[in-house]
Design an enzyme around this catalytic site. Structure first.
Site, PDB file in Angstrom:
ATOM      1  N   GLY A 164       0.813  -1.221   0.000  1.00  0.00           N
ATOM      2  CA  GLY A 164       0.000   0.000   0.000  1.00  0.00           C
ATOM      3  C   GLY A 164       0.841   1.262   0.000  1.00  0.00           C
ATOM      4  N   ARG A 179      -1.956   8.672   3.487  1.00  0.00           N
ATOM      5  CA  ARG A 179      -2.231   9.581   4.615  1.00  0.00           C
ATOM      6  C   ARG A 179      -1.019   9.820   5.524  1.00  0.00           C
ATOM      7  NH1 ARG A 179      -7.165   7.471   7.700  1.00  0.00           N
ATOM      8  NH2 ARG A 179      -7.010   5.570   6.470  1.00  0.00           N
ATOM      9  N   ASN A 215     -13.767  -7.756  10.527  1.00  0.00           N
ATOM     10  CA  ASN A 215     -12.639  -8.501   9.972  1.00  0.00           C
ATOM     11  C   ASN A 215     -11.347  -7.747  10.256  1.00  0.00           C
ATOM     12  OD1 ASN A 215     -10.937 -10.038   8.321  1.00  0.00           O
ATOM     13  ND2 ASN A 215     -11.402  -8.764   6.537  1.00  0.00           N
ATOM     14  N   ASN A 246      -2.407   4.113   9.559  1.00  0.00           N
ATOM     15  CA  ASN A 246      -2.653   4.772   8.273  1.00  0.00           C
ATOM     16  C   ASN A 246      -2.203   6.212   8.270  1.00  0.00           C
ATOM     17  OD1 ASN A 246      -4.085   2.595   6.845  1.00  0.00           O
ATOM     18  ND2 ASN A 246      -5.537   2.829   8.512  1.00  0.00           N
ATOM     19  N   TYR A 303      36.440  16.668  31.470  1.00  0.00           N
ATOM     20  CA  TYR A 303      36.416  15.787  30.305  1.00  0.00           C
ATOM     21  C   TYR A 303      37.471  14.716  30.506  1.00  0.00           C
ATOM     22  CZ  TYR A 303      37.138  13.727  25.774  1.00  0.00           C
ATOM     23  OH  TYR A 303      37.284  12.817  24.762  1.00  0.00           O
ATOM     24  N   TYR A 323      43.562  14.700  22.217  1.00  0.00           N
ATOM     25  CA  TYR A 323      43.617  14.866  20.761  1.00  0.00           C
ATOM     26  C   TYR A 323      44.593  15.965  20.408  1.00  0.00           C
ATOM     27  CZ  TYR A 323      41.599  15.359  16.029  1.00  0.00           C
ATOM     28  OH  TYR A 323      41.392  15.406  14.679  1.00  0.00           O
ATOM     29  N   SER A 351      42.137  20.630  40.910  1.00  0.00           N
ATOM     30  CA  SER A 351      41.162  21.270  40.027  1.00  0.00           C
ATOM     31  C   SER A 351      41.819  22.001  38.872  1.00  0.00           C
ATOM     32  CB  SER A 351      40.320  22.259  40.830  1.00  0.00           C
ATOM     33  OG  SER A 351      39.561  21.561  41.779  1.00  0.00           O
TER      34      SER A 351
HETATM   35  C1  UD1 Z   1      -9.074  -4.546   4.794  1.00  0.00           C
HETATM   36  C2  UD1 Z   1     -10.164  -5.607   4.674  1.00  0.00           C
HETATM   37  C3  UD1 Z   1     -11.294  -5.276   5.652  1.00  0.00           C
HETATM   38  C4  UD1 Z   1     -10.729  -5.191   7.082  1.00  0.00           C
HETATM   39  C5  UD1 Z   1      -9.559  -4.174   7.116  1.00  0.00           C
HETATM   40  C6  UD1 Z   1      -8.864  -4.217   8.461  1.00  0.00           C
HETATM   41  C7  UD1 Z   1     -10.116  -6.339   2.344  1.00  0.00           C
HETATM   42  C8  UD1 Z   1     -10.754  -6.228   1.013  1.00  0.00           C
HETATM   43  N1  UD1 Z   1     -10.657  -5.605   3.311  1.00  0.00           N
HETATM   44  O1  UD1 Z   1      -9.663  -3.296   4.395  1.00  0.00           O
HETATM   45  O2  UD1 Z   1     -12.303  -6.285   5.625  1.00  0.00           O
HETATM   46  O3  UD1 Z   1     -11.728  -4.798   7.996  1.00  0.00           O
HETATM   47  O4  UD1 Z   1      -8.563  -4.512   6.112  1.00  0.00           O
HETATM   48  O5  UD1 Z   1      -7.857  -3.246   8.524  1.00  0.00           O
HETATM   49  O6  UD1 Z   1      -9.172  -7.091   2.506  1.00  0.00           O
HETATM   50  N2  UD1 Z   1      -2.626  -3.999   0.175  1.00  0.00           N
HETATM   51  C9  UD1 Z   1      -1.716  -4.458  -0.744  1.00  0.00           C
HETATM   52  N3  UD1 Z   1      -2.066  -4.472  -2.066  1.00  0.00           N
HETATM   53  C10 UD1 Z   1      -3.285  -4.062  -2.507  1.00  0.00           C
HETATM   54  C11 UD1 Z   1      -4.215  -3.575  -1.565  1.00  0.00           C
HETATM   55  C12 UD1 Z   1      -3.856  -3.583  -0.220  1.00  0.00           C
HETATM   56  O7  UD1 Z   1      -0.596  -4.848  -0.387  1.00  0.00           O
HETATM   57  O8  UD1 Z   1      -3.519  -4.105  -3.732  1.00  0.00           O
HETATM   58  C13 UD1 Z   1      -2.253  -3.975   1.595  1.00  0.00           C
HETATM   59  C14 UD1 Z   1      -2.169  -2.540   2.080  1.00  0.00           C
HETATM   60  O9  UD1 Z   1      -0.830  -2.085   2.027  1.00  0.00           O
HETATM   61  C15 UD1 Z   1      -2.636  -2.666   3.514  1.00  0.00           C
HETATM   62  C16 UD1 Z   1      -3.530  -3.901   3.535  1.00  0.00           C
HETATM   63  O10 UD1 Z   1      -3.255  -4.610   2.348  1.00  0.00           O
HETATM   64  O11 UD1 Z   1      -1.575  -2.920   4.385  1.00  0.00           O
HETATM   65  C17 UD1 Z   1      -5.009  -3.553   3.650  1.00  0.00           C
HETATM   66  O12 UD1 Z   1      -5.428  -2.909   2.465  1.00  0.00           O
HETATM   67  P1  UD1 Z   1      -6.546  -1.829   2.401  1.00  0.00           P
HETATM   68  O13 UD1 Z   1      -6.878  -1.542   1.000  1.00  0.00           O
HETATM   69  O14 UD1 Z   1      -6.179  -0.701   3.268  1.00  0.00           O
HETATM   70  O15 UD1 Z   1      -7.757  -2.606   3.029  1.00  0.00           O
HETATM   71  P2  UD1 Z   1      -8.817  -2.004   4.012  1.00  0.00           P
HETATM   72  O16 UD1 Z   1      -9.720  -1.085   3.253  1.00  0.00           O
HETATM   73  O17 UD1 Z   1      -8.148  -1.472   5.223  1.00  0.00           O
HETATM   74 CA    CA Z   2      -7.015   0.701   4.707  1.00  0.00          CA
END
Ligand code: UD1
Ligand code: CA
Length: 455
Positions: A12, A16, A168, A226, A365, A386, A404
């Site tokens: 990702g 942010r 999840n 994030n 020192y 030094y 001293s």
């Molecule tokens: C995801 C879950 C969501 C869960 C949440 C918890 C999915 C679709 N959704 O949502 O159910 O509640 O995490 O935090 O899985 N990433 C990649 N490649 C990609 C997309 C994402 O490596 O193409 C990585 C991102 O870097 C990140 C993580 O996967 O670390 C989560 O991705 P993100 O798109 O932020 O999922 P959420 O919307 O947070």
């Molecule tokens: Ca996310």
């Protein structure tokens, strides 16, 4: 199945964070987020770690050159399902696989182990948690019997589904065979047109497999980073946990909310740590150690009964039993203080070996020096180590006394029981038991007139 493959998603962008640095390299307790996850993965026997990189892939890979893990690159960010797909070729047969996230740093080895233990040829496991405010998370849909049926993303959920508090965490585990079978079945017909890893749950259910819900031992284990605000908030949560552990092991903290540990801190019992001290790298405290307010201690060992007064810096040094240091002392790398030594305010030491019972109490020192036992260094003494090109050593024997404001021009030796008169400049050996006076003789000028102010 004792083999475990651990896939860590870290592709990702971390928009942010507003940073040039890939998000997973931002630090929590002075350790990159991804390292926290890799360390937790190391708690699982025979784990093969696969990190999925994307944004800043080269930077991330370069940061982990020496670490035993495999990197795969996800070139287009098409969703979490797609990200895991990129790791498929690295997975081993006859193994279990767990999916973790590089920006969820506090996941524990115990929870990963629980996830794996719930997996067999007919069960997969999913880490879920009940949140007071589930906004933004995928909701857990359970059937009438309480079995997990599906995950619905916030953006795809109905008003009724949005009321569900169980969410999840994204962490799931199954056999590598099932993952490989099901991943290609994931589509992207959803609000974000992404391949959602979460769709695996419904696919598993439709194929007749059951999904076992596992809960982490605390919510912090599944908190993601994030933004810098979330990073700072998680830092405080983590520091509080470290503070609790330290107190539980017998160290008192003046305020567990003003304590920072960035590395490993081992401690005996009955220590006291005042507010705002920072412990970095590997620090070891004996027992009955007292640390004053605002100290910074890094890669150092402090023996029993040591007292560090406020505003002291100690770096890569060893402090003997019952030594008293500070306030405002700076103990630099290579210092070894013996037991019952005293180093007082505005003293700087570097590569200084100080024998038992010796004292450097004020404004000195002492660098590249070896002091015997029961040496007394007067206020304002400087080792001139030094010459502008090379460093030289000062040796001071047992029971010596340096008056001293003395200047010890190294290389130089003061033999045992040597006595240096205050204000001396010493550049040749002071033989054992001798008094050295290295200063201009005092002259008194009688009848001297003070200057008067010009009219
Ligand atoms: C995801 C879950 C969501 C869960 C949440 C918890 C999915 C679709 N959704 O949502 O159910 O509640 O995490 O935090 O899985 N990433 C990649 N490649 C990609 C997309 C994402 O490596 O193409 C990585 C991102 O870097 C990140 C993580 O996967 O670390 C989560 O991705 P993100 O798109 O932020 O999922 P959420 O919307 O947070
Ligand atoms: Ca996310």
């Amino acid at each position: 199945m004792t083999k475990t493959d651990i896939v860590i998603l870290a592709a990702g962008k971390g928009t942010r964070m507003r940073s040039q640095l890939p998000k997973v390299l931002h630090r929590l307790a002075d350790k990159p987020l991804l390292s926290h996850v890799l360390d937790a993965a190391d708690g699982i026997a025979d784990a093969h770690k696969i990190v999925v990189t994307g944004h800043g892939a080269e930077t991330v890979r370069a940061a982990y050159q020496d670490r035993s893990c495999t990197f795969v690159e996800q070139r287009d960010r098409l969703g979490t399902g797609h990200a895991v797909h990129c790791a498929l070729t690295e997975l081993r047969e006859q193994a279990k696989v767990v999916i973790l996230y590089g920006d969820v740093p506090l996941i524990s080895s115990d929870t990963i182990a629980k996830m794996l233990a719930a997996v067999d040829h007919s069960h997969i496991s999913l880490l879920t948690i009940e949140l007071e405010n589930p906004t933004g998370y995928g909701r857990i849909i359970r059937d009438a019997d309480g079995h997990i049926e599906a995950i619905v993303e916030q953006k795809d959920a109905t008003a009724e589904q949005l009321q569900i508090g169980e969410v999840n965490t994204g962490v799931m585990a199954m056999t590598t065979e099932l993952l490989a079978t099901w991943l290609p079945q994931i589509g992207n017909q959803n609000a974000q047109a992404e391949y959602y890893l979460t769709d695996l749950i419904a696919i598993a259910r439709n194929a007749g497999y059951s999904v076992t819900g596992v809960n982490p031992s605390s919510a912090s284990e599944v908190e993601g980073v994030n933004s810098r605000q979330q990073l700072a908030a998680l830092e405080r949560v983590y520091q509080r946990q470290l503070a609790e552990q330290l107190m539980a092991s017998g160290t008192s903290l003046a305020d567990p909310n003003r304590f920072d540990q960035r590395g490993t801190l081992t401690a005996g019992t009955d220590n006291f740590i005042d507010v705002n001290s920072v412990f970095e790298g590997n620090v070891s405290l004996g027992s009955n150690v007292s640390i004053g307010a605002n100290c910074y201690i890094r890669n150092s060992t402090l023996a029993d009964g040591v007292e560090i007064k406020a505003n002291t810096v100690i770096d890569q040094s060893t402090i003997g039993a019952n030594a008293v240091i500070g306030p405002f002392a700076r103990i630099r790398p290579g210092t070894q203080l013996g037991s019952n030594t005293k180093v007082g305010n505005f003293v700087e030491t570097k590569k200084a070996i100080v024998g038992n019972g010796s004292k450097i109490n004020h404004l000195s020192y002492v660098g590249d020096a070896e002091l015997g036992e029961m040496v007394n260094i007067g206020a304002g003494t400087i080792t001139c180590n030094y010459d502008g090109v090379n460093k030289h050593k000062t040796e001071i024997g047992d029971n010596s006394f340096v008056g001293s404001n003395s200047t010890l021009v190294a290389p130089v030796v003061i033999e045992q029981d040597g006595f240096v008169a205050a204000g001396s400049t010493i550049n040749s050996t002071v033989a054992a038991g001798n008094l050295a006076v290295g200063r201009a003789k005092q002259r008194n000028i009688a009848g001297w007139k003070r200057p008067t102010k010009n009219k």
